[in-house]
Design an enzyme around this catalytic site. Structure first.
Site, PDB file in Angstrom:
ATOM      1  N   ARG A 101      -9.587   5.068   8.540  1.00 50.71           N
ATOM      2  CA  ARG A 101      -8.117   5.134   8.462  1.00 50.71           C
ATOM      3  C   ARG A 101      -7.651   6.501   8.968  1.00 50.71           C
ATOM      4  NH1 ARG A 101      -6.022   4.116   2.544  1.00 50.71           N
ATOM      5  NH2 ARG A 101      -6.657   1.980   2.961  1.00 50.71           N
ATOM      6  N   ARG A 170      -2.112  11.653   0.187  1.00 51.71           N
ATOM      7  CA  ARG A 170      -2.446  10.804   1.343  1.00 51.71           C
ATOM      8  C   ARG A 170      -1.460  11.014   2.488  1.00 51.71           C
ATOM      9  NH1 ARG A 170      -5.273   6.111  -0.144  1.00 51.71           N
ATOM     10  NH2 ARG A 170      -6.733   6.568  -1.808  1.00 51.71           N
ATOM     11  N   LYS A 237      -5.554   8.962  -6.305  1.00 54.81           N
ATOM     12  CA  LYS A 237      -4.754   9.041  -5.075  1.00 54.81           C
ATOM     13  C   LYS A 237      -3.321   9.468  -5.395  1.00 54.81           C
ATOM     14  CE  LYS A 237      -5.570   4.623  -4.121  1.00 54.81           C
ATOM     15  NZ  LYS A 237      -5.496   3.203  -3.707  1.00 54.81           N
ATOM     16  N   LYS A 239       0.597   9.561  -3.405  1.00 54.06           N
ATOM     17  CA  LYS A 239       1.284   9.097  -2.194  1.00 54.06           C
ATOM     18  C   LYS A 239       2.715   9.622  -2.127  1.00 54.06           C
ATOM     19  CE  LYS A 239      -1.490   4.929  -1.846  1.00 54.06           C
ATOM     20  NZ  LYS A 239      -1.484   3.451  -1.881  1.00 54.06           N
ATOM     21  N   CYS A 458      -1.533  -8.083   2.919  1.00 47.50           N
ATOM     22  CA  CYS A 458      -2.591  -7.066   2.961  1.00 47.50           C
ATOM     23  C   CYS A 458      -3.796  -7.634   3.708  1.00 47.50           C
ATOM     24  CB  CYS A 458      -2.991  -6.664   1.546  1.00 47.50           C
ATOM     25  SG  CYS A 458      -4.011  -7.902   0.736  1.00 47.50           S
ATOM     26  N   CYS A 464     -12.109  -6.460   2.844  1.00 43.17           N
ATOM     27  CA  CYS A 464     -11.796  -5.759   1.600  1.00 43.17           C
ATOM     28  C   CYS A 464     -12.737  -6.194   0.476  1.00 43.17           C
ATOM     29  CB  CYS A 464     -10.348  -6.011   1.194  1.00 43.17           C
ATOM     30  SG  CYS A 464      -9.986  -5.174  -0.357  1.00 43.17           S
ATOM     31  N   CYS A 503      -5.335  -9.368  -4.223  1.00 41.27           N
ATOM     32  CA  CYS A 503      -5.674  -8.945  -5.590  1.00 41.27           C
ATOM     33  C   CYS A 503      -4.511  -8.119  -6.120  1.00 41.27           C
ATOM     34  CB  CYS A 503      -6.987  -8.152  -5.585  1.00 41.27           C
ATOM     35  SG  CYS A 503      -6.796  -6.395  -5.186  1.00 41.27           S
ATOM     36  N   CYS A 507      -1.529  -3.697  -2.323  1.00 42.64           N
ATOM     37  CA  CYS A 507      -1.465  -2.959  -1.057  1.00 42.64           C
ATOM     38  C   CYS A 507      -0.298  -3.368  -0.157  1.00 42.64           C
ATOM     39  CB  CYS A 507      -2.777  -3.103  -0.299  1.00 42.64           C
ATOM     40  SG  CYS A 507      -4.170  -2.413  -1.209  1.00 42.64           S
TER      41      CYS A 507
HETATM   42 FE1  SRM Z   1      -4.629  -0.250  -0.677  1.00 40.88          FE
HETATM   43  C1  SRM Z   1      -7.598  -0.082  -2.242  1.00 40.88           C
HETATM   44  C2  SRM Z   1      -6.060  -1.575   2.042  1.00 40.88           C
HETATM   45  C3  SRM Z   1      -1.784   0.306   1.034  1.00 40.88           C
HETATM   46  C4  SRM Z   1      -2.946   0.163  -3.627  1.00 40.88           C
HETATM   47  N1  SRM Z   1      -6.527  -0.696  -0.180  1.00 40.88           N
HETATM   48  C5  SRM Z   1      -7.627  -0.507  -0.952  1.00 40.88           C
HETATM   49  C6  SRM Z   1      -8.920  -0.783  -0.148  1.00 40.88           C
HETATM   50  C7  SRM Z   1      -9.358   0.515   0.441  1.00 40.88           C
HETATM   51  C8  SRM Z   1     -10.021  -1.530  -0.918  1.00 40.88           C
HETATM   52  C9  SRM Z   1     -11.071  -0.734  -1.637  1.00 40.88           C
HETATM   53  O1  SRM Z   1     -10.753   0.180  -2.415  1.00 40.88           O
HETATM   54  O2  SRM Z   1     -12.239  -1.057  -1.430  1.00 40.88           O
HETATM   55  C10 SRM Z   1      -8.340  -1.740   0.929  1.00 40.88           C
HETATM   56  C11 SRM Z   1      -9.090  -1.791   2.243  1.00 40.88           C
HETATM   57  C12 SRM Z   1      -8.937  -3.144   2.875  1.00 40.88           C
HETATM   58  C13 SRM Z   1      -9.399  -3.202   4.284  1.00 40.88           C
HETATM   59  O3  SRM Z   1     -10.382  -3.926   4.555  1.00 40.88           O
HETATM   60  O4  SRM Z   1      -8.799  -2.558   5.147  1.00 40.88           O
HETATM   61  C14 SRM Z   1      -6.892  -1.308   0.965  1.00 40.88           C
HETATM   62  N2  SRM Z   1      -4.080  -0.478   1.221  1.00 40.88           N
HETATM   63  C15 SRM Z   1      -4.787  -1.133   2.180  1.00 40.88           C
HETATM   64  C16 SRM Z   1      -3.960  -1.342   3.426  1.00 40.88           C
HETATM   65  C17 SRM Z   1      -4.769  -1.290   4.718  1.00 40.88           C
HETATM   66  C18 SRM Z   1      -3.228  -2.684   3.293  1.00 40.88           C
HETATM   67  C19 SRM Z   1      -2.590  -3.241   4.553  1.00 40.88           C
HETATM   68  O5  SRM Z   1      -2.782  -4.434   4.738  1.00 40.88           O
HETATM   69  O6  SRM Z   1      -1.926  -2.525   5.273  1.00 40.88           O
HETATM   70  C20 SRM Z   1      -2.923  -0.217   3.237  1.00 40.88           C
HETATM   71  C21 SRM Z   1      -3.390   1.070   3.852  1.00 40.88           C
HETATM   72  C22 SRM Z   1      -2.416   2.159   3.585  1.00 40.88           C
HETATM   73  C23 SRM Z   1      -2.680   3.427   4.313  1.00 40.88           C
HETATM   74  O7  SRM Z   1      -2.562   3.431   5.527  1.00 40.88           O
HETATM   75  O8  SRM Z   1      -2.950   4.428   3.645  1.00 40.88           O
HETATM   76  C24 SRM Z   1      -2.903  -0.097   1.726  1.00 40.88           C
HETATM   77  N3  SRM Z   1      -2.736   0.250  -1.194  1.00 40.88           N
HETATM   78  C25 SRM Z   1      -1.679   0.314  -0.337  1.00 40.88           C
HETATM   79  C26 SRM Z   1      -0.446   0.338  -1.069  1.00 40.88           C
HETATM   80  C27 SRM Z   1       0.930   0.336  -0.466  1.00 40.88           C
HETATM   81  C28 SRM Z   1       1.524   1.689  -0.343  1.00 40.88           C
HETATM   82  O9  SRM Z   1       0.914   2.693  -0.703  1.00 40.88           O
HETATM   83  O10 SRM Z   1       2.655   1.740   0.127  1.00 40.88           O
HETATM   84  C29 SRM Z   1      -0.786   0.272  -2.415  1.00 40.88           C
HETATM   85  C30 SRM Z   1       0.215   0.156  -3.586  1.00 40.88           C
HETATM   86  C31 SRM Z   1       0.884   1.420  -3.914  1.00 40.88           C
HETATM   87  C32 SRM Z   1       0.072   2.215  -4.877  1.00 40.88           C
HETATM   88  O11 SRM Z   1      -0.795   2.963  -4.446  1.00 40.88           O
HETATM   89  O12 SRM Z   1       0.293   2.064  -6.087  1.00 40.88           O
HETATM   90  C33 SRM Z   1      -2.223   0.232  -2.477  1.00 40.88           C
HETATM   91  N4  SRM Z   1      -5.186   0.046  -2.604  1.00 40.88           N
HETATM   92  C34 SRM Z   1      -4.342   0.136  -3.675  1.00 40.88           C
HETATM   93  C35 SRM Z   1      -5.121   0.205  -4.880  1.00 40.88           C
HETATM   94  C36 SRM Z   1      -4.565   0.289  -6.328  1.00 40.88           C
HETATM   95  C37 SRM Z   1      -4.248   1.669  -6.732  1.00 40.88           C
HETATM   96  C38 SRM Z   1      -3.847   1.765  -8.163  1.00 40.88           C
HETATM   97  O13 SRM Z   1      -3.159   2.720  -8.521  1.00 40.88           O
HETATM   98  O14 SRM Z   1      -4.224   0.930  -8.969  1.00 40.88           O
HETATM   99  C39 SRM Z   1      -6.479   0.134  -4.492  1.00 40.88           C
HETATM  100  C40 SRM Z   1      -7.708   0.161  -5.401  1.00 40.88           C
HETATM  101  C41 SRM Z   1      -7.998   1.505  -5.959  1.00 40.88           C
HETATM  102  O15 SRM Z   1      -7.447   2.522  -5.547  1.00 40.88           O
HETATM  103  O16 SRM Z   1      -8.837   1.538  -6.853  1.00 40.88           O
HETATM  104  C42 SRM Z   1      -6.481   0.017  -3.054  1.00 40.88           C
HETATM  105 FE1  SF4 Z   2      -7.816  -5.517  -0.822  1.00 41.05          FE
HETATM  106 FE2  SF4 Z   2      -6.418  -6.048  -2.991  1.00 41.05          FE
HETATM  107 FE3  SF4 Z   2      -5.577  -4.168  -1.308  1.00 41.05          FE
HETATM  108 FE4  SF4 Z   2      -5.444  -6.681  -0.580  1.00 41.05          FE
HETATM  109  S1  SF4 Z   2      -4.342  -5.763  -2.319  1.00 41.05           S
HETATM  110  S2  SF4 Z   2      -6.259  -5.022   0.667  1.00 41.05           S
HETATM  111  S3  SF4 Z   2      -7.210  -7.574  -1.541  1.00 41.05           S
HETATM  112  S4  SF4 Z   2      -7.404  -4.081  -2.512  1.00 41.05           S
END
Ligand code: SRM
Ligand code: SF4
Length: 599
Positions: A101, A170, A237, A239, A458, A464, A503, A507
């Protein structure tokens, strides 16, 4: 002013801790620290055994601890989950690959950088790149032996992946569409300034990926190497986003820290409202985890934004929960100590009290598609990219090739939106026709049906590791059915936001979409309804464990009712609340409260 949420009344708060950062010795003595804290402490500023692990050719993977550390370098170890059953049967190692990323503050890249990224996608990334919900690119499936080559190419384009993942500040997002030219320039500048000032200082990234010079004797002095973070970085993290009203395209209420531009009559920024404590992630069945919309904490003058950003992040560094990662985000810190105590500590560290928040109005959290003309006369074209996947679709739009051709002639820049779309920005009048011709030649879409262009999914399967259900691969077919249902009720032009995730990590920010689908298991989704169209209010659980066809059959009668009973200008989410179908959620903790039986 937007109906911004405030913390629920009568909450019992814990006494805030002292404002002193924990020392390394204290952290090490603390037996109950989360495992990741120990990994960070022992890593030598994010080095771990990564350099050696890259040389281990017998496996496509790296060690578990390095797997945590590599996130700070902007990477995840993943495997192709579609191939798991077959490879297990054949007793083969999983089909490992890395997701990379990038850190692209404000989502802006030059045409020259686009061409390099396109080359990387074609050479190492399976002919695709993915625009994310946080304004950057991801590559998937990069095999271990190609990691360094890929990172060298990224570096050559004057880009990097530092802090794109991990327990740090981030990638900083900023409102994308430069229609209000001065305000967007200020937002973009602030995004870059915050990103640079809160960037980890360790030289590990350059050393490991670009064979940069090793530091003799290691980087030992906490204060010198990481003056802001120390050895333990952040609890979780963090943001940050910058929004320019009336567009809330960056979803400011979903992030730990946000700045909302307050504009004068000429669209110049006079200062910023600061928001804190937003976040989406939760765990099914664990009510102590919940999504939360950010609180508006106060207003600061334009020149003070950076000092408040640093103060907010360091209070979270010191007050955040380092024992339980599920309770470690800033949203829980604020729930634990209360907004007033948090604000007082931020003001003390910034050395200045905040002013009362100023009025602002958001109209939507979506993108403006097609051509827009800025107040400086420049032209910008927003293209709809389904789920942000930039690739050539068989018998469909040629996103990879078409955008490459555009990058070869484009004189302005490209901007990624927080809704996974792409803006060809700052197009001179004389070039509009040439760009338009390429868009048509490659079948790129300037729009789509009203529901589809307000959709996000997502990534989920197959890359993922946390996905419980499909998302990106499932949304298009669901969309066909929902669009048919909307058309049946004459609602085909109605702007309704819909977002799906595999899930509950959230995201695609599904809990602030009017229709939110959250994966529970194969072909099963919780259906959430009732969020605000401008992204300021959370939704509520409406139906549990619905199959795709049950999602359609649940929504169809609600669409029918909305078509006949909605008031002028009333959005779907607002209607569902007025009609009593879902209760209004103001903030995080009441998210799980159920009023009446679930449908
Ligand atoms: Fe996310 C984890 C993809 C935006 C909340 N996110 C992940 C992981 C890295 C899975 C992992 O931990 O193994 C995913 C990788 C999937 C893949 O194969 O690419 C993933 N997140 C994404 C992306 C690519 C989704 C998309 O379809 O665009 C986004 C990449 C953002 C970036 O460029 O940095 C993405 N993730 C978000 C957002 C939206 C936002 O920030 O605006 C959220 C919700 C906002 C937030 O953070 O509360 C988000 N991602 C999470 C979480 C839950 C965090 C939490 O506080 O509980 C995880 C899991 C974790 O961190 O444990 C996670
Ligand atoms: Fe993976 Fe869940 Fe984030 Fe979708 S919402 S990319 S399934 S961690």
């Amino acid at each position: 002013m937007t109906d911004a949420p405030s913390p629920a009344a009568k909450r019992v708060y814990e006494t805030p801790p002292t404002s002193r950062p924990i020392t390394e010795a204290e952290a090490a003595r603390e037996a109950k620290l989360a495992a990741n804290e120990h990994i960070k402490i022992a890593s030598g500023y994010l080095r771990g055994t990564l350099a050696d692990g890259l040389l281990a050719h017998a496996t496509g993977a790296i060690s578990e601890d390095d797997g945590q550390l590599v996130k700070f370098h902007g990477m995840y170890l993943q495997d192709d989950r579609d191939l798991r059953p077959e490879r297990t049967k054949k007793k083969l190692e999983k089909a490992y690959g890395f997701m990379i990323r990038l850190r692209i503050s404000g989502g802006v890249v030059t045409p020259q950088q686009w061409l390099v990224l396109d080359d990387i996608a074609r050479t190492y990334g399976g002919d695709a790149m993915r625009a994310t919900t946080r304004q950057t690119f991801q590559f998937h499936g990069i095999i271990k032996s190609n990691l360094k080559r890929t990172m060298a190419a990224i570096d050559a384009a004057l880009l990097d992946t530092i802090a794109a993942c991990g327990d740090v500040n981030r990638n900083v997002m900023a409102s994308t569409n430069p229609a209000q030219a001065k305000a967007h320039a200020a937002a973009y500048q602030l995004a870059k300034d915050i990103s640079n000032s809160l960037l980890p200082r360790t030289r590990a990234w350059r050393e490991i990926w670009l064979d940069g010079e090793r530091v003799v004797g290691g980087e030992d002095e906490v204060q010198e190497v990481e003056p802001i973070y120390g050895k333990t970085y952040l609890p979780r993290k963090f943001k940050t986003v910058i929004a320019v009203p009336p567009s809330n395209e960056v979803d400011v209420f979903a992030h730990d820290l946000g700045f909302i531009a307050i504009l004068d009559k000429k669209n110049a920024v006079t200062g910023w409202n600061i928001t804190v404590g937003g976040g989406m992630g939760m765990t099914h069945g664990e009510p102590d985890t919940f999504p939360r919309t950010a609180d508006v904490m106060g207003f600061c003058k334009a020149q003070d934004a950076l000092r408040y950003a640093e103060a907010v992040m360091t209070v979270q560094r010191d007050w955040g929960n380092r024992k339980n990662r599920k309770n470690a985000r800033l949203k829980y810190t604020i729930e634990r100590y209360g907004l007033d105590a948090f604000r007082a500590e931020v003001e003390a560290r910034a050395g200045k009290p905040l002013e009362a928040a100023k009025p602002f109005t958001f109209t939507s959290n979506g993108d403006r598609f097609g051509w827009t003309e800025g107040d400086d006369g420049r032209h910008h074209l927003t293209l709809y990219v389904p789920s942000g996947r930039i690739k050539d679709i068989e018998n469909g739009a040629q996103f990879l090739s078409g955008l490459r051709r555009i990058a070869e002639v484009h004189k302005g820049d490209f901007r990624l939106t927080a809704n996974q779309n792409v803006i060809i920005a700052n197009v001179p009048e004389a070039q509009r026709a040439a760009i338009e011709a390429l868009v048509d030649e490659y079948g790129l879409t300037k729009g789509a049906g009203a529901l589809r262009r307000n959709s996000i999914a997502c990534v989920a399967m197959p890359t993922c590791g946390l996905a419980l259900a499909e998302s990106e691969r499932f949304l298009p077919s669901l969309m066909d059915d929902l669009e048919a249902s909307l058309a049946k009720h004459g609602l085909q032009d109605e702007e309704i936001t819909i977002r799906s995730t595999g899930c509950p990590n959230g995201c695609a920010r599904p809990f602030i979409a009017e229709i939110g689908l959250v994966g529970r298991g194969p072909e099963r989704y919780h259906l959430y309804l009732g969020a605000a169209f401008d992204g300021s209010r959370l939704s509520k659980l409406y139906r549990e464990d619905a199959s795709p066809s049950e999602v359609v059959s649940t929504l169809d009668p609600l669409f029918a009712e909305y078509a006949t009973a909605k008031q002028a200008g009333e959005h779907f989410g607002d209607y569902l609340i007025r009609a009593g179908h879902v209760a209004k959620t103001t903030n995080g903790p009441d998210f799980h409260e159920r009023i009446g039986a679930l449908k």
